[in-house]
Scaffold this motif. Structure first.
Motif, PDB file in Angstrom:
ATOM      1  N   ALA A 185      83.663  14.959  71.043  1.00  0.00           N
ATOM      2  CA  ALA A 185      82.230  14.871  71.304  1.00  0.00           C
ATOM      3  C   ALA A 185      81.436  15.053  70.016  1.00  0.00           C
ATOM      4  O   ALA A 185      80.456  14.347  69.758  1.00  0.00           O
ATOM      5  CB  ALA A 185      81.829  15.921  72.343  1.00  0.00           C
ATOM      6  N   PHE A 186      81.866  15.996  69.186  1.00  0.00           N
ATOM      7  CA  PHE A 186      81.190  16.185  67.907  1.00  0.00           C
ATOM      8  C   PHE A 186      81.450  15.020  66.967  1.00  0.00           C
ATOM      9  O   PHE A 186      80.577  14.645  66.181  1.00  0.00           O
ATOM     10  CB  PHE A 186      81.632  17.496  67.272  1.00  0.00           C
ATOM     11  CG  PHE A 186      80.905  18.687  67.807  1.00  0.00           C
ATOM     12  CD1 PHE A 186      79.561  18.867  67.528  1.00  0.00           C
ATOM     13  CD2 PHE A 186      81.547  19.611  68.597  1.00  0.00           C
ATOM     14  CE1 PHE A 186      78.873  19.966  68.015  1.00  0.00           C
ATOM     15  CE2 PHE A 186      80.867  20.710  69.090  1.00  0.00           C
ATOM     16  CZ  PHE A 186      79.530  20.888  68.803  1.00  0.00           C
ATOM     17  N   ASP A 187      82.640  14.434  67.006  1.00  0.00           N
ATOM     18  CA  ASP A 187      82.925  13.281  66.155  1.00  0.00           C
ATOM     19  C   ASP A 187      81.953  12.139  66.440  1.00  0.00           C
ATOM     20  O   ASP A 187      81.527  11.424  65.528  1.00  0.00           O
ATOM     21  CB  ASP A 187      84.361  12.797  66.391  1.00  0.00           C
ATOM     22  CG  ASP A 187      85.389  13.744  65.792  1.00  0.00           C
ATOM     23  OD1 ASP A 187      85.001  14.608  64.990  1.00  0.00           O
ATOM     24  OD2 ASP A 187      86.575  13.610  66.134  1.00  0.00           O
ATOM     25  N   ILE A 188      81.591  11.972  67.700  1.00  0.00           N
ATOM     26  CA  ILE A 188      80.727  10.853  68.073  1.00  0.00           C
ATOM     27  C   ILE A 188      79.299  11.080  67.580  1.00  0.00           C
ATOM     28  O   ILE A 188      78.667  10.172  67.025  1.00  0.00           O
ATOM     29  CB  ILE A 188      80.759  10.643  69.597  1.00  0.00           C
ATOM     30  CG1 ILE A 188      82.151  10.190  70.025  1.00  0.00           C
ATOM     31  CG2 ILE A 188      79.710   9.618  70.028  1.00  0.00           C
ATOM     32  CD1 ILE A 188      82.348  10.138  71.527  1.00  0.00           C
ATOM     33  N   VAL A 189      78.767  12.296  67.743  1.00  0.00           N
ATOM     34  CA  VAL A 189      77.353  12.519  67.436  1.00  0.00           C
ATOM     35  C   VAL A 189      77.120  13.097  66.040  1.00  0.00           C
ATOM     36  O   VAL A 189      75.977  13.159  65.592  1.00  0.00           O
ATOM     37  CB  VAL A 189      76.713  13.462  68.487  1.00  0.00           C
ATOM     38  CG1 VAL A 189      76.836  12.857  69.874  1.00  0.00           C
ATOM     39  CG2 VAL A 189      77.346  14.845  68.457  1.00  0.00           C
ATOM     40  N   SER A 190      78.183  13.495  65.342  1.00  0.00           N
ATOM     41  CA  SER A 190      77.994  14.136  64.046  1.00  0.00           C
ATOM     42  C   SER A 190      77.885  13.113  62.922  1.00  0.00           C
ATOM     43  O   SER A 190      78.657  12.140  62.883  1.00  0.00           O
ATOM     44  CB  SER A 190      79.160  15.083  63.756  1.00  0.00           C
ATOM     45  OG  SER A 190      79.083  15.556  62.432  1.00  0.00           O
ATOM     46  N   PRO A 191      76.974  13.316  61.979  1.00  0.00           N
ATOM     47  CA  PRO A 191      76.920  12.413  60.826  1.00  0.00           C
ATOM     48  C   PRO A 191      78.085  12.617  59.874  1.00  0.00           C
ATOM     49  O   PRO A 191      78.316  11.784  58.998  1.00  0.00           O
ATOM     50  CB  PRO A 191      75.596  12.793  60.149  1.00  0.00           C
ATOM     51  CG  PRO A 191      75.379  14.221  60.529  1.00  0.00           C
ATOM     52  CD  PRO A 191      75.933  14.357  61.914  1.00  0.00           C
ATOM     53  N   GLY A 192      78.849  13.691  60.034  1.00  0.00           N
ATOM     54  CA  GLY A 192      79.985  13.929  59.150  1.00  0.00           C
ATOM     55  C   GLY A 192      81.207  13.109  59.493  1.00  0.00           C
ATOM     56  O   GLY A 192      82.112  12.982  58.665  1.00  0.00           O
ATOM     57  N   ALA A 193      81.294  12.567  60.704  1.00  0.00           N
ATOM     58  CA  ALA A 193      82.442  11.756  61.108  1.00  0.00           C
ATOM     59  C   ALA A 193      82.199  10.304  60.724  1.00  0.00           C
ATOM     60  O   ALA A 193      81.159   9.729  61.054  1.00  0.00           O
ATOM     61  CB  ALA A 193      82.676  11.880  62.613  1.00  0.00           C
ATOM     62  N   GLY A 194      83.165   9.699  60.042  1.00  0.00           N
ATOM     63  CA  GLY A 194      83.030   8.316  59.610  1.00  0.00           C
ATOM     64  C   GLY A 194      83.272   7.322  60.734  1.00  0.00           C
ATOM     65  O   GLY A 194      83.572   7.700  61.878  1.00  0.00           O
ATOM     66  N   ARG A 213      86.791   7.497  62.719  1.00  0.00           N
ATOM     67  CA  ARG A 213      86.895   8.671  63.592  1.00  0.00           C
ATOM     68  C   ARG A 213      85.973   8.542  64.801  1.00  0.00           C
ATOM     69  O   ARG A 213      86.341   8.887  65.932  1.00  0.00           O
ATOM     70  CB  ARG A 213      86.553   9.922  62.776  1.00  0.00           C
ATOM     71  CG  ARG A 213      86.921  11.231  63.403  1.00  0.00           C
ATOM     72  CD  ARG A 213      86.877  12.331  62.353  1.00  0.00           C
ATOM     73  NE  ARG A 213      87.126  13.638  62.931  1.00  0.00           N
ATOM     74  CZ  ARG A 213      87.320  14.740  62.217  1.00  0.00           C
ATOM     75  NH1 ARG A 213      87.303  14.662  60.892  1.00  0.00           N
ATOM     76  NH2 ARG A 213      87.532  15.890  62.809  1.00  0.00           N
ATOM     77  N   THR A 214      84.768   8.055  64.589  1.00  0.00           N
ATOM     78  CA  THR A 214      83.821   7.886  65.688  1.00  0.00           C
ATOM     79  C   THR A 214      84.314   6.833  66.670  1.00  0.00           C
ATOM     80  O   THR A 214      84.264   7.031  67.888  1.00  0.00           O
ATOM     81  CB  THR A 214      82.444   7.490  65.134  1.00  0.00           C
ATOM     82  OG1 THR A 214      82.007   8.473  64.183  1.00  0.00           O
ATOM     83  CG2 THR A 214      81.428   7.380  66.244  1.00  0.00           C
ATOM     84  N   ALA A 236      85.416  -3.864  64.606  1.00  0.00           N
ATOM     85  CA  ALA A 236      84.755  -4.114  63.315  1.00  0.00           C
ATOM     86  C   ALA A 236      84.140  -2.834  62.752  1.00  0.00           C
ATOM     87  O   ALA A 236      84.183  -2.582  61.545  1.00  0.00           O
ATOM     88  CB  ALA A 236      83.679  -5.191  63.486  1.00  0.00           C
ATOM     89  N   TYR A 237      83.598  -1.999  63.638  1.00  0.00           N
ATOM     90  CA  TYR A 237      83.001  -0.732  63.198  1.00  0.00           C
ATOM     91  C   TYR A 237      84.073   0.204  62.639  1.00  0.00           C
ATOM     92  O   TYR A 237      83.880   0.844  61.605  1.00  0.00           O
ATOM     93  CB  TYR A 237      82.276  -0.090  64.374  1.00  0.00           C
ATOM     94  CG  TYR A 237      81.704   1.284  64.091  1.00  0.00           C
ATOM     95  CD1 TYR A 237      80.782   1.491  63.063  1.00  0.00           C
ATOM     96  CD2 TYR A 237      82.068   2.372  64.874  1.00  0.00           C
ATOM     97  CE1 TYR A 237      80.257   2.742  62.826  1.00  0.00           C
ATOM     98  CE2 TYR A 237      81.535   3.638  64.638  1.00  0.00           C
ATOM     99  CZ  TYR A 237      80.625   3.815  63.610  1.00  0.00           C
ATOM    100  OH  TYR A 237      80.106   5.059  63.368  1.00  0.00           O
TER     101      TYR A 237
END
Length: 839
Positions: A567-576, A579-580, A649-650
């Protein structure tokens, strides 16, 4: 109970299934009468029970109804029936009980003098309590478990199962039943559905009914243990003011099913204790029956009763005075085991493979070096002054007039302590039961002991009982002092300040987005957000989520921590991007809800939000409109639809670069534990008045990969010298004595989440230096002087653990040497301006 009334209740219940013209309050009143009072009245009629007063009658009616509804819910689950059939089963039971002959009044509660006046007083007190709870309403904020229960009741109605295997998540690697959930959620959901109210509106008014009923159950317990209605009313007053200590806010959670389970266990105590007074002994079945009803609602509810009754049986066998009761108590225990064993065994086999570290990771314990026990200060803070004072006076209470019910109450208090503070047994149980271990201690019995002992001291003081009056006066003064402190704290827990905190952390601040999700998406979708926001989405909408905060996941959920990290990977700006994309694909995310309404950093177990990350987080989604289509945006709330066809692609996009902050020349790295290295720390400002806030900036890097789902927590301490230290005492004791004497704080402890400019250490590139910032509030009561800053990093736990050395040495939890210093000036209130002219 008159047969005609039972027939009317059965007909009313059936009519509610087909009539829709009644107003919601009228329907709710009819449902409550037919579902939550009539079945218990039928049981009283069949058993021939004649309650002594209004409170005991209400307790039997409510307890019998709750047990009947739990049994009906269990039958619906075993027979794979729709939970709405619970109403039909209750109708059949009411009709059958109306036709059956009434039971003989053997073993009925003995009548008491002035029962009419007592019943009127009870009715008035319970009515006041109902009015207060109606005005307060059932809480639905993130600080409580209400959203958990609402989500489960929503799942009952959605999945048409009395025990749905999933509560929050569409995807789950573990479909095992949640051990913490029982067979009362379905009757609660049916009650809301039959009343025609939405779950949230119904939850607001439910405590006004269930609170007085649970209080009546407690009075019944107190009346069975204490001689006369006076001590029982005193115990009930203590219960209403401070039950469970100031930290539990019992009546704010009284609608939870586990509180109803507790009430049934209290009735089991009352039935078993009341039977000790009678010779010859009456039926052994009532206590095991109440106990089995409680176990159906919450499987753990029966365990404290069995532990205490086992200790009572051993005590009877060892004490010559009570040896005649040993055989009787052993039979009661045998019947209780027979009644509850199938329930406990079945739930253990189908729902208890503890793999969720939020439940199995030992937390909140005191490390002795050769084993560990429950951390005593946490125990004292949770239970409150009145409860542990009961433990201290219980030997005197038992010695003053040895009677079986007194032995039962006192042994019930002592037995759990032999487990909670046993360094051999406690570690064996902590891994299986986790935080449930604290529920082994029967706080209601402690209040009964305190009330009985205080009543005796009052009788000695007035001359109604022989004894030393000065000693009685001193004893009552001690009780008044300690209980008064608890009452003040408990009342503050229900006051405007506490409720303001609750409202600030509730869904009301982002109701607009919830309304949008409810109106634009009629079918359940999977929504990704931070775990704190997801908790509200799951409880208040029809949608599923990726993860929720805190312990709101089954002990047998092996995916719990990984899901929170995703959940944090999706909303965090730190996850590329990679990972997202992996997290979105893994959990089938349809929508992303970016909630940027939290004004300050928020910390909960495995959950950390920092408003400093808001701009970068919003840019992460707005910069890729082909993947994230913004469908809602207002007031810091943003909803994006996910185009999963664009995910490959993302995921192939390169991760953004990570800023590297170089340490100052000549900086000497300091190891802080947990794989963290510090290159420098700075406090701004370096001098500040008490009552203000300072910012701590640290250059940190991690030396190794984190464990899956691991997060870091910083323990920061500011320590200053103690004036006139007491010679010969450990440093920590010197500080505690000085703080008591001067009403100033000489050591400030902070437990803070570790996060950099773009998230926590799980996102930091290995070997890079990252600037982490912490905000430290200096309390107004802090002593003036120069404070030394110390810090250590450790993996975040649900409850921090403490070493026994912590109570002796100041440095136990803060190795690493001096990092910086802070000058704190004593707090001085701002000067008052001139008085405004009176108009």
């Amino acid at each position: 109970m008159n047969r005609a009334l039972l027939v009317l209740a059965a007909l009313a219940l059936q009519a509610l299934l087909h009539l829709h013209g009644m107003s919601a309050p009228a329907r709710l009143a009819a449902v409550v009468g037919a579902l939550w009072l009539a079945p218990g009245c039928a049981w009283m009629r069949l058993r021939g029970v004649r309650p002594a007063d209004f409170a005991t009658g209400l307790a039997h009616a409510f307890g019998g109804s709750a047990a009947s509804l739990a049994l009906a819910s269990a039958l619906c689950f075993l027979l794979r029936l729709d939970p709405m059939r619970i109403a039909d089963l209750v109708t059949v039971f009411l009709a059958a009980s109306a036709l059956a002959p009434a039971g003989r009044a053997e073993g009925a509660e003995p009548s008491r003098p002035r029962a009419g006046a007592l019943s009127l007083a009870q009715l008035a007190g319970l009515a006041i309590l109902a009015w207060v709870l109606y005005r307060t309403g059932g809480t639905v904020g993130q600080s409580f478990d209400s959203l958990d229960h609402l989500a489960y009741m929503k799942s009952v109605l959605r999945d048409h199962s009395a025990l749905p295997a999933r509560e929050f998540y569409r995807e789950a690697t573990s479909r095992a039943l949640d051990l913490r959930k029982g067979f009362l959620h379905a009757p609660l959901a049916v009650t809301a559905a039959l009343s025609g109210m939405d779950l949230q509106g119904w939850w607001r008014v439910w405590p006004a009914f269930v609170g007085p009923c649970v209080t009546a159950c407690f009075y019944t317990l107190a009346a069975s243990l204490l001689p006369g209605a006076g001590p029982a009313m005193l115990a009930t007053a203590l219960f209403a003011l401070l039950y469970g200590g100031p930290g539990t806010a019992f009546f704010l959670k009284v609608g939870y099913p586990n509180k109803t389970a507790d009430a049934l266990v209290w009735l089991a105590w009352a039935a078993a204790a009341g039977n000790l007074r009678r010779v010859p002994r009456t039926s052994l079945l009532p206590a095991p029956a109440w106990l089995a009803g409680g176990a159906l609602i919450h499987v753990f509810a029966a365990v404290p009763w069995m532990l205490a009754w086992s200790a009572f049986t051993v005590g009877c066998a060892l004490a010559p005075r009570y040896r005649a009761l040993a055989e009787h108590s052993l039979r009661v225990l045998g019947w209780a085991l027979l009644a509850c064993a199938p329930i406990l065994a079945w739930r253990y086999l189908v729902s208890y493979a503890p793999v969720n570290p939020m439940h199995t990771q030992p937390g909140g314990y005191l490390d002795l070096g050769f084993g560990y026990v429950l951390e005593p200060m946490s125990w004292l803070a949770t239970l409150g002054n009145a409860t542990w004072l009961s433990v201290l006076v219980s030997p005197f209470y038992l010695a003053s007039e040895p009677r079986p019910e007194r032995l039962l109450a006192c042994v019930a208090l002592w037995a759990p302590l032999l487990l909670l503070f046993n360094p051999v047994l406690f570690p064996l149980l902590a891994g299986k039961l986790g935080y449930l271990l604290i529920r082994l201690f029967p706080a209601p019995l402690a209040l009964c002991v305190l009330a009985g002992w205080s009543w005796e001291q009052g009788a000695r003081l007035t001359g109604a009982l022989a004894g030393s009056r000065p000693r009685a006066l001193a004893a009552l003064a001690v009780v008044t002092l300690f209980v008064g402190a608890d009452v003040r704290t408990a009342l503050a827990g229900y006051g405007p300040g506490a409720m303001r905190v609750e409202s600030e952390n509730s869904h009301q601040r982002w109701q607009a987005a919830l309304d949008f999700l409810g109106s634009h998406y009629p079918e359940p979708r999977v929504i990704a957000s931070d775990p704190m926001t997801c908790y509200g989405i799951a409880g208040l909408t029809r949608h599923d989520v990726v993860a929720t905060l805190n312990q709101h996941s089954s002990p047998s959920d092996s995916e719990a921590v990984a899901r929170m990290q995703a959940a944090f990977d999706i909303v965090s700006p730190g996850a590329g991007p990679r990972r997202t994309a992996e997290a979105i694909h893994r959990y089938g995310v349809d929508l992303v809800f970016l909630n940027q309404t939290y004004e300050r950093p928020r910390l909960d177990y495995m959950a950390f939000l920092d408003p400093a990350d808001y701009p970068a987080a919003l840019e992460k989604f707005r910069s890729r409109p082909q993947l994230f289509h913004e469908v809602f945006g207002a007031g810091g709330q943003y909803v994006f639809e996910v185009n999963r066809t664009a995910l490959p692609a993302y995921a192939a996009e390169p991760d953004p670069g990570w800023p590297d902050t170089a340490p100052a020349p000549g900086a000497v790295p300091v190891e802080l534990g947990a794989g963290a290295t510090l290159a420098g720390a700075r406090l701004e400002p370096r001098e500040t008045p008490a009552g203000s806030e300072v910012e701590l900036t640290c250059l940190l890097r991690r030396r190794a990969e984190l464990a899956p789902g691991e997060r870091w927590m910083a323990q920061v301490s500011l320590v200053t010298a103690v004036p006139d230290p007491s010679r010969g005492l450990p440093p920590r004791w010197q500080r505690l004595l000085a703080q008591r004497r001067d009403h100033r704080l000489y050591r400030l402890n902070y437990y803070l989440p570790v996060g950099g400019s773009r998230g926590g250490p799980e996102y930091w590139p290995a070997g890079r230096w990252v600037a982490a910032r912490f905000h430290l509030h200096i309390p107004g009561g802090a002593a003036g002087g120069t404070y030394v800053l110390r810090m250590r990093i450790e993996p975040q736990r649900f409850s921090p653990n403490v070493s026994a050395r912590y109570y002796l040495e100041d440095d136990d939890h803060t190795p690493g040497g001096t990092l910086d210093t802070l000058r704190v000036n004593p707090y001085r209130p701002a000067p008052r301006g001139p008085e405004a002219p009176h108009v």
